[in-house]
Design a protein around this motif. Structure first.
Motif, mmCIF file in Angstrom:
data_model
loop_
_atom_site.group_PDB
_atom_site.id
_atom_site.type_symbol
_atom_site.label_atom_id
_atom_site.label_comp_id
_atom_site.label_asym_id
_atom_site.label_seq_id
_atom_site.Cartn_x
_atom_site.Cartn_y
_atom_site.Cartn_z
ATOM 1 N N MET A 1 0.615 -0.731 0.029
ATOM 2 C CA MET A 1 0.100 0.207 -0.222
ATOM 3 C C MET A 1 1.238 0.863 -0.277
ATOM 4 S SD MET A 1 -3.160 1.037 2.827
ATOM 5 C CE MET A 1 -4.856 1.011 2.189
ATOM 6 N N ARG A 2 0.829 1.881 -1.021
ATOM 7 C CA ARG A 2 1.626 3.595 -0.839
ATOM 8 C C ARG A 2 0.810 4.138 -0.364
ATOM 9 N NH1 ARG A 2 0.849 4.071 -7.325
ATOM 10 N NH2 ARG A 2 -0.060 5.564 -6.565
ATOM 11 N N ILE A 3 2.249 5.294 0.334
ATOM 12 C CA ILE A 3 1.522 6.256 1.353
ATOM 13 C C ILE A 3 0.687 7.288 1.102
ATOM 14 C CG2 ILE A 3 3.475 7.693 0.277
ATOM 15 C CD1 ILE A 3 2.723 7.059 4.062
ATOM 16 N N ILE A 4 0.675 7.609 -0.133
ATOM 17 C CA ILE A 4 -0.927 8.289 -0.941
ATOM 18 C C ILE A 4 -2.049 7.628 -0.645
ATOM 19 C CG2 ILE A 4 -0.830 7.383 -3.345
ATOM 20 C CD1 ILE A 4 -1.734 10.959 -1.583
ATOM 21 N N ASP A 5 -2.424 6.114 -0.474
ATOM 22 C CA ASP A 5 -3.723 5.170 -0.441
ATOM 23 C C ASP A 5 -3.846 5.889 1.278
ATOM 24 O OD1 ASP A 5 -3.980 4.494 -2.543
ATOM 25 O OD2 ASP A 5 -2.316 3.044 -3.114
ATOM 26 N N SER A 6 -2.684 5.449 1.801
ATOM 27 C CA SER A 6 -2.981 5.308 3.180
ATOM 28 C C SER A 6 -3.247 6.826 3.586
ATOM 29 C CB SER A 6 -1.587 5.371 4.000
ATOM 30 O OG SER A 6 -1.392 4.352 4.118
ATOM 31 N N LEU B 1 -5.408 9.434 2.013
ATOM 32 C CA LEU B 1 -6.440 9.877 1.414
ATOM 33 C C LEU B 1 -7.382 8.354 2.663
ATOM 34 C CD1 LEU B 1 -5.760 9.761 -2.196
ATOM 35 C CD2 LEU B 1 -6.582 11.701 -1.056
ATOM 36 N N ALA B 2 -7.063 7.648 2.610
ATOM 37 C CA ALA B 2 -8.041 6.465 3.659
ATOM 38 C C ALA B 2 -8.019 7.495 5.244
ATOM 39 C CB ALA B 2 -6.755 5.077 3.465
ATOM 40 N N ILE B 3 -7.385 7.809 5.561
ATOM 41 C CA ILE B 3 -7.396 8.617 6.686
ATOM 42 C C ILE B 3 -8.418 9.768 6.785
ATOM 43 C CG2 ILE B 3 -5.948 10.025 8.318
ATOM 44 C CD1 ILE B 3 -3.280 8.095 8.133
ATOM 45 N N LEU B 4 -7.861 10.543 5.570
ATOM 46 C CA LEU B 4 -8.911 11.617 5.364
ATOM 47 C C LEU B 4 -10.852 11.058 5.107
ATOM 48 C CD1 LEU B 4 -7.010 13.746 2.518
ATOM 49 C CD2 LEU B 4 -7.692 14.367 4.897
ATOM 50 N N GLY B 5 -9.727 10.257 3.943
ATOM 51 C CA GLY B 5 -12.081 9.888 4.555
ATOM 52 C C GLY B 5 -12.709 9.113 5.616
ATOM 53 N N LEU B 6 -11.697 8.307 6.003
ATOM 54 C CA LEU B 6 -11.919 8.311 7.442
ATOM 55 C C LEU B 6 -12.467 9.481 8.081
ATOM 56 C CD1 LEU B 6 -13.223 5.957 9.839
ATOM 57 C CD2 LEU B 6 -10.564 5.979 9.774
ATOM 58 N N ALA B 7 -12.293 10.562 8.362
ATOM 59 C CA ALA B 7 -11.594 12.307 9.080
ATOM 60 C C ALA B 7 -12.871 12.470 8.004
ATOM 61 C CB ALA B 7 -10.451 12.475 9.090
ATOM 62 N N GLY B 8 -13.434 12.842 7.114
ATOM 63 C CA GLY B 8 -14.468 13.434 6.560
ATOM 64 C C GLY B 8 -15.202 12.257 7.008
ATOM 65 N N PHE B 9 -15.644 11.058 6.953
ATOM 66 C CA PHE B 9 -16.822 10.203 7.264
ATOM 67 C C PHE B 9 -16.936 10.695 8.618
ATOM 68 C CE2 PHE B 9 -18.688 5.878 9.324
ATOM 69 C CZ PHE B 9 -19.684 6.459 9.298
ATOM 70 N N ALA B 10 -16.448 10.291 9.885
ATOM 71 C CA ALA B 10 -16.325 10.994 11.310
ATOM 72 C C ALA B 10 -17.369 11.850 11.282
ATOM 73 C CB ALA B 10 -14.840 10.434 11.592
ATOM 74 N N ASP C 1 -11.333 -1.777 10.457
ATOM 75 C CA ASP C 1 -11.663 -1.608 9.203
ATOM 76 C C ASP C 1 -10.396 -1.325 8.324
ATOM 77 O OD1 ASP C 1 -12.909 -3.571 7.361
ATOM 78 O OD2 ASP C 1 -13.024 -1.758 5.951
ATOM 79 N N PHE C 2 -9.740 -0.106 8.859
ATOM 80 C CA PHE C 2 -8.777 0.165 7.966
ATOM 81 C C PHE C 2 -7.698 0.155 8.463
ATOM 82 C CE2 PHE C 2 -5.773 3.907 8.806
ATOM 83 C CZ PHE C 2 -5.463 4.019 7.471
#
Length: 59
Positions: free
Chosen positions: A1-6, A8-17, A46-47
């Protein structure tokens, strides 16, 4: 998993929260807040599972 994927996933999780937090602030029902916390916790779990699976090659 590339760093950019991580990232973006963290930003998505933060947006959801953040989205759920806005609803929880304007509709302060205790049961609703518990459900939101459970949803964010499950998404974070899950993340973390996905990160560990990609990092250690399990899947």
């Amino acid at each position: 998993m590339r760093i950019i994927d991580s990232v973006l996933a963290i930003l998505g999780l933060a947006g959801f929260a953040g989205f759920l937090a806005i609803i929880a602030v304007y509709v302060p029902e205790p049961v609703l807040i518990v459900i939101f916390v459970a949803c964010v916790a499950m998404a974070a779990f899950d993340f973390a599972q996905e990160i560990m699976r990609k990092r250690y090659g399990r899947g």
